[in-house]
Write a protein that holds these residues in place. Structure first.
Motif, PDB file in Angstrom:
ATOM      1  N   VAL A   7       0.867  -1.217   0.062  1.00 51.00           N
ATOM      2  CA  VAL A   7       0.061  -0.038  -0.071  1.00 51.00           C
ATOM      3  C   VAL A   7       0.897   1.172   0.057  1.00 51.00           C
ATOM      4  CG1 VAL A   7      -1.611   1.305   1.339  1.00 51.00           C
ATOM      5  CG2 VAL A   7      -1.995  -1.132   0.941  1.00 51.00           C
ATOM      6  N   LEU A   8       1.997   1.391   0.737  1.00 49.69           N
ATOM      7  CA  LEU A   8       2.929   2.363   0.964  1.00 49.69           C
ATOM      8  C   LEU A   8       3.542   2.680  -0.366  1.00 49.69           C
ATOM      9  CD1 LEU A   8       4.379   1.780   4.541  1.00 49.69           C
ATOM     10  CD2 LEU A   8       2.732   3.634   3.488  1.00 49.69           C
ATOM     11  N   LEU A   9       3.948   1.562  -1.186  1.00 48.22           N
ATOM     12  CA  LEU A   9       4.573   1.796  -2.370  1.00 48.22           C
ATOM     13  C   LEU A   9       3.641   2.260  -3.391  1.00 48.22           C
ATOM     14  CD1 LEU A   9       6.834  -1.877  -2.549  1.00 48.22           C
ATOM     15  CD2 LEU A   9       7.542   0.416  -2.192  1.00 48.22           C
ATOM     16  N   ILE A  10       2.657   1.859  -3.572  1.00 51.99           N
ATOM     17  CA  ILE A  10       1.517   2.083  -4.557  1.00 51.99           C
ATOM     18  C   ILE A  10       1.360   3.687  -4.383  1.00 51.99           C
ATOM     19  CG2 ILE A  10      -0.799   1.915  -5.316  1.00 51.99           C
ATOM     20  CD1 ILE A  10      -0.661  -0.892  -4.672  1.00 51.99           C
ATOM     21  N   ALA A  11       0.968   4.022  -2.843  1.00 51.79           N
ATOM     22  CA  ALA A  11       0.865   5.318  -2.702  1.00 51.79           C
ATOM     23  C   ALA A  11       2.035   6.436  -3.234  1.00 51.79           C
ATOM     24  CB  ALA A  11       0.519   5.562  -1.120  1.00 51.79           C
ATOM     25  N   GLY A  12       3.172   5.852  -2.750  1.00 44.97           N
ATOM     26  CA  GLY A  12       4.569   6.463  -3.181  1.00 44.97           C
ATOM     27  C   GLY A  12       4.528   6.772  -4.563  1.00 44.97           C
ATOM     28  N   GLY A  13       4.366   5.724  -5.465  1.00 44.24           N
ATOM     29  CA  GLY A  13       4.315   5.833  -7.067  1.00 44.24           C
ATOM     30  C   GLY A  13       3.512   6.734  -7.307  1.00 44.24           C
TER      31      GLY A  13
ATOM     32  N   TYR B  12       4.674  10.213  -6.703  1.00 45.23           N
ATOM     33  CA  TYR B  12       5.868  10.516  -7.669  1.00 45.23           C
ATOM     34  C   TYR B  12       5.545  10.981  -8.970  1.00 45.23           C
ATOM     35  CZ  TYR B  12      10.110   9.748 -10.128  1.00 45.23           C
ATOM     36  OH  TYR B  12      11.297  10.220 -11.223  1.00 45.23           O
ATOM     37  N   ARG B  13       4.532  10.063  -9.565  1.00 42.06           N
ATOM     38  CA  ARG B  13       4.018  10.504 -10.813  1.00 42.06           C
ATOM     39  C   ARG B  13       3.310  11.709 -11.074  1.00 42.06           C
ATOM     40  NH1 ARG B  13       2.872   4.955 -11.141  1.00 42.06           N
ATOM     41  NH2 ARG B  13       0.735   5.452 -10.804  1.00 42.06           N
ATOM     42  N   LYS B  14       2.580  12.103 -10.012  1.00 37.72           N
ATOM     43  CA  LYS B  14       1.772  13.288  -9.998  1.00 37.72           C
ATOM     44  C   LYS B  14       2.793  14.326  -9.969  1.00 37.72           C
ATOM     45  CE  LYS B  14      -1.882  15.599  -7.551  1.00 37.72           C
ATOM     46  NZ  LYS B  14      -2.889  15.532  -6.312  1.00 37.72           N
TER      47      LYS B  14
END
Length: 429
Positions: free
Chosen positions: A412-418, A421-423
């Motif tokens: 969940v943390l990785l998905i939220a971080g990615g 980052y893209r935003k």
């Protein structure tokens, strides 16, 4: 024939005269003895009747009610110039009258001075099969214990107050509160007495009568196990055609009464003796109330858990303020007293109670006591339903579950971080 000498004739005459005097003396003596034997009884009777006067002062109710007691007040008066030394009276009733107790037949007043009176109340029962009319009783009295009784007879009128009305009263409804009693309960029972007449008058032969109905009295008689605590109803008015009257009595049921149907006697006095009624009134007693049954195993894991019970009302009528409480050593329950409320007969309700214990490491069994409370009518009841074993189990933590939880959190943390980052990259462009 040779004549006797004169001296001889004189001697014989003297002898005959002496014999006559002797016979006359003996005869007189016998008369005196007979008179002495007769005089005391006659004098005794004359003594009482010439000294005392008895009379019936009054009797209530007037006329005497059939099938009930009548009080008769007797007055004894000493109208002589001397004192009456040991005055007594005795009553001897004739059918349909009878004395409440034979031991009460004789009343001794002792000394009654001149121009003084004494009053005594007798209670006589009028047989329930008596006919309206006149009943008689004898009053015996004497001025002293060694004198004979003097008797006088008296009459009193018998029969309920008679009215020419032809209305008929019937028992049309009965309401019991509570509907079904439990041992030890108090409550009430109400009756509706209705005049069944359809019109204001009725013709019988050449006579026309009104159809009013009178309820002069209504009495509910209890039993050894059911006590009626209310006074009998005394009627003061009349019921027109189709009108009704409700009478209510309070009753108390004994603690040791048996389950089943018990009968009380309701008696009413109407327009006259022929309009009186007697009914058997049923009172139902049932001691069964609530059942509280676990609907799943009673188990705590690591000192915590939720217990589930089915609460059933097995009493024949509705119960109110139903509540269930649990008790066990070293254990807390929430809620401490589970309030269910009103339950109809045969209704089932499921409750859940959370449980916690400070002994997290404890394993084994403890007894949990189940307590139920409710109200039947206005009567509060509380009792112990029973005891059930409560199992305590120690459960080890599942490491695999912890690892999976950690992996899920990282993902969940990785998905939220990615996503962030893209935003940010789009904002820089």
């Amino acid at each position: 024939m040779t004549g006797l000498p004169r001296s001889t004739l004189l001697n014989r005459g003297i002898t005959m005269k002496k014999s006559g005097f002797l016979i006359l003396f003996v005869f007189s003596l016998l008369l005196m003895v007979s008179a002495i034997a007769v005089v005391p009884a006659t004098a005794a009777e004359d003594s009482s009747s010439s000294t005392l006067r008895v009379d019936v002062l009054k009797y209530e109710p007037y006329p005497a009610d059939i099938g009930d007691y009548v009080s008769v007040w007797v007055k004894v008066e000493n109208y002589a110039s001397g004192e009456a030394g040991d005055v007594s009276i005795k009553i001897e009733p004739e059918y349909p009258l009878s004395l409440d107790s034979e031991t009460n037949a004789i009343q001794n007043f002792g000394r009654i001075p001149p121009d003084r009176t004494a009053i005594h109340e007798y209670r006589l029962y009028v047989d329930e099969n008596a006919k309206t009319g006149t009943a008689s009783f004898d009053l015996l009295y004497r001025a002293d214990s060694d004198l004979s009784w003097v008797k006088e007879s008296f009459d009193l009128k018998v029969g309920s107050n008679t009215f020419d009305s032809k209305g008929t009263v019937v028992l049309s409804n009965m309401i019991s509160k509570p509907q079904v009693f439990m041992p030890g309960d108090t409550g009430s029972i109400s009756f509706t007495l209705e005049n069944t007449a359809k019109s204001g008058t009725v013709s019988i032969g050449d006579e026309t009568y009104d159809t009013y109905a009178r309820v002069q009295s209504a009495t509910l008689q209890g039993t050894e196990m059911i006590e009626v605590t209310s006074e009998p109803y005394e009627g003061k008015g009349v019921l027109g055609a189709g009108d009704s009257l409700q009478v209510t009595y309070n009753i108390e049921v004994a603690e040791n009464i048996e389950d089943g149907t018990h009968y009380l006697d309701l008696s009413t006095i109407g327009n006259s003796h022929s309009f009186n009624n007697n009914w058997k009134v049923p009172i139902v007693v049932d001691s069964y109330s609530l059942e509280v049954i676990p609907s799943r195993p009673l188990v705590l894991k690591n000192g915590e858990g939720t217990l589930e019970f089915d609460v059933a009302n097995i009493h024949p009528n509705k119960l109110s303020s139903v509540a269930v409480a649990l008790e066990a050593e070293g254990v807390s329950f929430s809620p401490s007293n589970y309030f269910v409320g009103t339950m109809d007969s045969d209704e089932l309700f499921t409750i859940e109670i959370d449980v916690t214990s400070d002994q997290k490491e404890y394993t084994g069994t403890k007894n949990v006591t189940i307590i139920a409370s409710f109200r039947n009518g206005l009567n509060e009841h509380e009792f112990i339903v029973g005891e059930r074993p409560l199992e305590f189990e120690k459960v080890e933590e599942d490491n695999n579950a912890a690892i999976i939880s950690a992996v899920v959190l990282i993902l969940v943390l990785l998905i939220a971080g990615g996503y962030l980052y893209r935003k940010r990259q789009k904002q820089d462009e």
